[in-house]
Design a protein around this motif. Sequence first.
Motif, PDB file in Angstrom:
ATOM      1  N   ASP A  58     -31.004 -25.940  11.044  1.00 13.13           N
ATOM      2  CA  ASP A  58     -32.272 -26.670  10.997  1.00 13.13           C
ATOM      3  C   ASP A  58     -32.596 -27.399  12.301  1.00 13.13           C
ATOM      4  OD1 ASP A  58     -32.682 -25.852   8.386  1.00 13.13           O
ATOM      5  OD2 ASP A  58     -31.690 -27.622   7.530  1.00 13.13           O
ATOM      6  N   SER A  59     -31.606 -27.505  13.185  1.00 11.35           N
ATOM      7  CA  SER A  59     -31.854 -28.205  14.451  1.00 11.35           C
ATOM      8  C   SER A  59     -32.520 -27.311  15.500  1.00 11.35           C
ATOM      9  CB  SER A  59     -30.537 -28.745  15.014  1.00 11.35           C
ATOM     10  OG  SER A  59     -29.690 -27.689  15.450  1.00 11.35           O
ATOM     11  N   ILE A  60     -32.649 -26.041  15.207  1.00 12.50           N
ATOM     12  CA  ILE A  60     -33.239 -25.091  16.153  1.00 12.50           C
ATOM     13  C   ILE A  60     -34.652 -24.736  15.712  1.00 12.50           C
ATOM     14  CG2 ILE A  60     -32.974 -22.833  17.274  1.00 12.50           C
ATOM     15  CD1 ILE A  60     -30.696 -24.687  17.893  1.00 12.50           C
ATOM     16  N   GLU A  61     -35.601 -24.801  16.641  1.00 14.32           N
ATOM     17  CA  GLU A  61     -36.986 -24.463  16.331  1.00 14.32           C
ATOM     18  C   GLU A  61     -37.118 -22.971  16.022  1.00 14.32           C
ATOM     19  OE1 GLU A  61     -39.523 -25.656  19.484  1.00 14.32           O
ATOM     20  OE2 GLU A  61     -39.023 -27.789  19.324  1.00 14.32           O
ATOM     21  N   ASP A  62     -38.106 -22.655  15.185  1.00  9.41           N
ATOM     22  CA  ASP A  62     -38.295 -21.266  14.763  1.00  9.41           C
ATOM     23  C   ASP A  62     -38.556 -20.335  15.945  1.00  9.41           C
ATOM     24  OD1 ASP A  62     -37.891 -22.011  12.183  1.00  9.41           O
ATOM     25  OD2 ASP A  62     -39.984 -21.811  11.536  1.00  9.41           O
ATOM     26  N   SER A  63     -39.340 -20.792  16.911  1.00  7.21           N
ATOM     27  CA  SER A  63     -39.659 -19.940  18.062  1.00  7.21           C
ATOM     28  C   SER A  63     -38.401 -19.634  18.880  1.00  7.21           C
ATOM     29  CB  SER A  63     -40.712 -20.605  18.947  1.00  7.21           C
ATOM     30  OG  SER A  63     -40.229 -21.835  19.468  1.00  7.21           O
ATOM     31  N   VAL A  64     -37.505 -20.604  18.958  1.00  8.64           N
ATOM     32  CA  VAL A  64     -36.235 -20.408  19.658  1.00  8.64           C
ATOM     33  C   VAL A  64     -35.339 -19.455  18.870  1.00  8.64           C
ATOM     34  CG1 VAL A  64     -34.153 -21.547  20.524  1.00  8.64           C
ATOM     35  CG2 VAL A  64     -36.392 -22.653  20.774  1.00  8.64           C
ATOM     36  N   LYS A  65     -35.318 -19.630  17.557  1.00  5.74           N
ATOM     37  CA  LYS A  65     -34.543 -18.728  16.711  1.00  5.74           C
ATOM     38  C   LYS A  65     -35.005 -17.285  16.891  1.00  5.74           C
ATOM     39  CE  LYS A  65     -33.358 -21.880  12.895  1.00  5.74           C
ATOM     40  NZ  LYS A  65     -33.515 -22.139  11.460  1.00  5.74           N
ATOM     41  N   LEU A  66     -36.322 -17.086  16.897  1.00  6.01           N
ATOM     42  CA  LEU A  66     -36.870 -15.737  17.013  1.00  6.01           C
ATOM     43  C   LEU A  66     -36.452 -15.082  18.327  1.00  6.01           C
ATOM     44  CD1 LEU A  66     -38.684 -13.786  15.404  1.00  6.01           C
ATOM     45  CD2 LEU A  66     -40.618 -14.624  16.741  1.00  6.01           C
ATOM     46  N   VAL A 103     -36.134 -11.385   5.516  1.00  9.96           N
ATOM     47  CA  VAL A 103     -36.974 -12.451   4.960  1.00  9.96           C
ATOM     48  C   VAL A 103     -36.887 -13.700   5.829  1.00  9.96           C
ATOM     49  CG1 VAL A 103     -37.282 -14.019   3.011  1.00  9.96           C
ATOM     50  CG2 VAL A 103     -36.885 -11.585   2.599  1.00  9.96           C
ATOM     51  N   HIS A 104     -35.673 -14.061   6.228  1.00 12.88           N
ATOM     52  CA  HIS A 104     -35.499 -15.223   7.108  1.00 12.88           C
ATOM     53  C   HIS A 104     -36.311 -15.057   8.396  1.00 12.88           C
ATOM     54  CE1 HIS A 104     -32.488 -17.847   5.261  1.00 12.88           C
ATOM     55  NE2 HIS A 104     -31.828 -16.773   4.853  1.00 12.88           N
ATOM     56  N   ILE A 105     -36.250 -13.857   8.963  1.00 11.16           N
ATOM     57  CA  ILE A 105     -36.933 -13.618  10.241  1.00 11.16           C
ATOM     58  C   ILE A 105     -38.446 -13.584  10.051  1.00 11.16           C
ATOM     59  CG2 ILE A 105     -37.188 -11.975  12.155  1.00 11.16           C
ATOM     60  CD1 ILE A 105     -34.213 -11.213  11.607  1.00 11.16           C
ATOM     61  N   GLU A 106     -38.896 -13.019   8.914  1.00 10.28           N
ATOM     62  CA  GLU A 106     -40.330 -13.034   8.612  1.00 10.28           C
ATOM     63  C   GLU A 106     -40.872 -14.456   8.586  1.00 10.28           C
ATOM     64  OE1 GLU A 106     -41.370 -10.897   5.040  1.00 10.28           O
ATOM     65  OE2 GLU A 106     -39.901  -9.339   5.491  1.00 10.28           O
ATOM     66  N   ASN A 107     -40.065 -15.383   8.085  1.00 13.25           N
ATOM     67  CA  ASN A 107     -40.499 -16.776   7.933  1.00 13.25           C
ATOM     68  C   ASN A 107     -40.469 -17.567   9.236  1.00 13.25           C
ATOM     69  OD1 ASN A 107     -40.928 -16.414   5.184  1.00 13.25           O
ATOM     70  ND2 ASN A 107     -38.843 -17.025   4.639  1.00 13.25           N
ATOM     71  N   LEU A 108     -40.001 -16.945  10.316  1.00 13.10           N
ATOM     72  CA  LEU A 108     -39.946 -17.649  11.598  1.00 13.10           C
ATOM     73  C   LEU A 108     -41.289 -17.661  12.313  1.00 13.10           C
ATOM     74  CD1 LEU A 108     -36.529 -16.374  13.053  1.00 13.10           C
ATOM     75  CD2 LEU A 108     -37.007 -18.545  11.879  1.00 13.10           C
ATOM     76  N   GLY A 109     -42.230 -16.850  11.837  1.00 13.96           N
ATOM     77  CA  GLY A 109     -43.537 -16.789  12.483  1.00 13.96           C
ATOM     78  C   GLY A 109     -43.564 -15.757  13.598  1.00 13.96           C
ATOM     79  N   GLU A 110     -44.636 -15.804  14.385  1.00 18.03           N
ATOM     80  CA  GLU A 110     -44.858 -14.802  15.440  1.00 18.03           C
ATOM     81  C   GLU A 110     -44.543 -15.325  16.835  1.00 18.03           C
ATOM     82  OE1 GLU A 110     -45.800 -11.652  15.035  1.00 18.03           O
ATOM     83  OE2 GLU A 110     -45.920 -11.803  12.850  1.00 18.03           O
ATOM     84  N   GLU A 111     -44.554 -16.650  16.996  1.00 19.63           N
ATOM     85  CA  GLU A 111     -44.388 -17.232  18.330  1.00 19.63           C
ATOM     86  C   GLU A 111     -42.920 -17.232  18.746  1.00 19.63           C
ATOM     87  OE1 GLU A 111     -45.218 -21.414  20.736  1.00 19.63           O
ATOM     88  OE2 GLU A 111     -46.034 -21.113  18.716  1.00 19.63           O
ATOM     89  N   SER A 112     -42.649 -16.659  19.914  1.00 17.87           N
ATOM     90  CA  SER A 112     -41.279 -16.593  20.429  1.00 17.87           C
ATOM     91  C   SER A 112     -41.135 -17.499  21.642  1.00 17.87           C
ATOM     92  CB  SER A 112     -40.928 -15.153  20.823  1.00 17.87           C
ATOM     93  OG  SER A 112     -39.615 -15.067  21.310  1.00 17.87           O
TER      94      SER A 112
END
Length: 468
Positions: free
Chosen positions: A383-391, A339-348
């Motif tokens: 929270d300091s890391i952008e979703d695309s970076v997390k992905l 679920v966490h990863i689904e919420n990160l979006g598609e952009e890597s």
Amino acid sequence: MRLYNSLTKEIDEFKPASQIVGLYTCGPTVYDYVTIGNWRTYILGDIVYRALKYNGLEVNYVMNLTDVGHLTGDNLGDADTGEDRMEKAKKREGKGAFEIAQFYIDDFLSSYKDLNLLPPNTFARATEHISEQIDLIKKLEEKGLTYNIDDGVYFDTIAFEAKGYKYGELSNLDKIKAGARVEFNQQKKNPRDFALWKFSPKDEKRDMEWESPWGTGFPGWHIECSAMSMKYLGEQFDIHVGGEDLKSTHHPNEIAQSEGATDKSPFVKCWMHGAFLQVDGGKMGKSLGNAYSLHDIVEKRFSPMALRYFYFSSHYRSSLNFTWEALEASQNAYNRLLVHIENLGEESGSADSNYLKSFNDFIDNDLEVSRALALLWDLLKDDSIEDSVKLATVAEFDKVLGLDLIETSRKNKNQQLPKEVEDLASKRHLAREDKDWVLSDSLRQDIEKLGYEVKDLPNGDQMIRKNN
């Protein structure tokens, strides 16, 4: 990269002998379904393989498939006694031994894929390497390291030690009395001696038997691993993986016959052994009815990835206790992860260098996968890391973890629930908020009848997936 070496009993710096790392894992005896205890060992082999590749190393990975010669006496302390497991399965199932072997090999390979293990370069089947095993026994015979008795050809451990070698370095074999629970074969020169070739019973026609210079019969259990590993990896190679139960006799016997035949030492530079898996705090065994297979896991509607996640809850050298409650906790954690990863979006984007460094440190310190998994959770909550970076960072972590996180989360995200299921889910959510558990359970059953699985998450949400 540092790995615990059972031979030196220390965590050693791993330095490959050549540009290509030679890696061998003792695989299954294909007379029955592989148990979750066995799968823990094969997951270890997979993590070693992934970690080596993650470090930029080229790896030649080999796993054996034992379809002859593994006798039931191994369970009682003497691997040279008892009945061949394939012959026993033949009587149990009323099929030919080769047919049984193929069935369980196919099942193993299917489950291997379901658990997302990377395929080795070679799956080596014992019955397809009989000539190599006979040739190896010939070499040992030429060096004066064998003798014949009524039931077969045996390795002479006293003659081996007389040449200056030490037998049993992986274990305290000098303190173990062979055949502790079975009658000792009085024809053996020494209790530690082991069978290289077993003669077929004169009054029995076996499905699996071959002609040899010593008579019709079949190879002993230990000789196959030496013959096949040396064929594909050379007379000396880097890493050998197996369960800790193999430290007592199987692996010491591999070392003895390999070094005895080649006069090269060490046969393997680093020996890695995974700890036992307990079930409900006790021993696992078919006679106890708790030798669960992956099929048992799936039949209870758990994902194979939940089992893989569960293995990561403890270091590979530490004992791990399986319970259905623990597996359910792993399933829930894995689902939350998705679920966490689904919420990160598609952009890597680009992976975070600090998290990658910490991840590498954990993996390179004797495969501290449980700490690496905890780091993954820290990353997702940062929270300091952008979703695309997390992905992108998750994708890097999963090259070693092998939890199929990106693909599975995308499949789940793109899965469209039928309107009927969505309506039932909404009603169930309201019922749970009203603490109407009877109605909630009834709606769950209605959803499941439509072919979907319902998982309640700790935050109050419900996850609904198609039950494949």
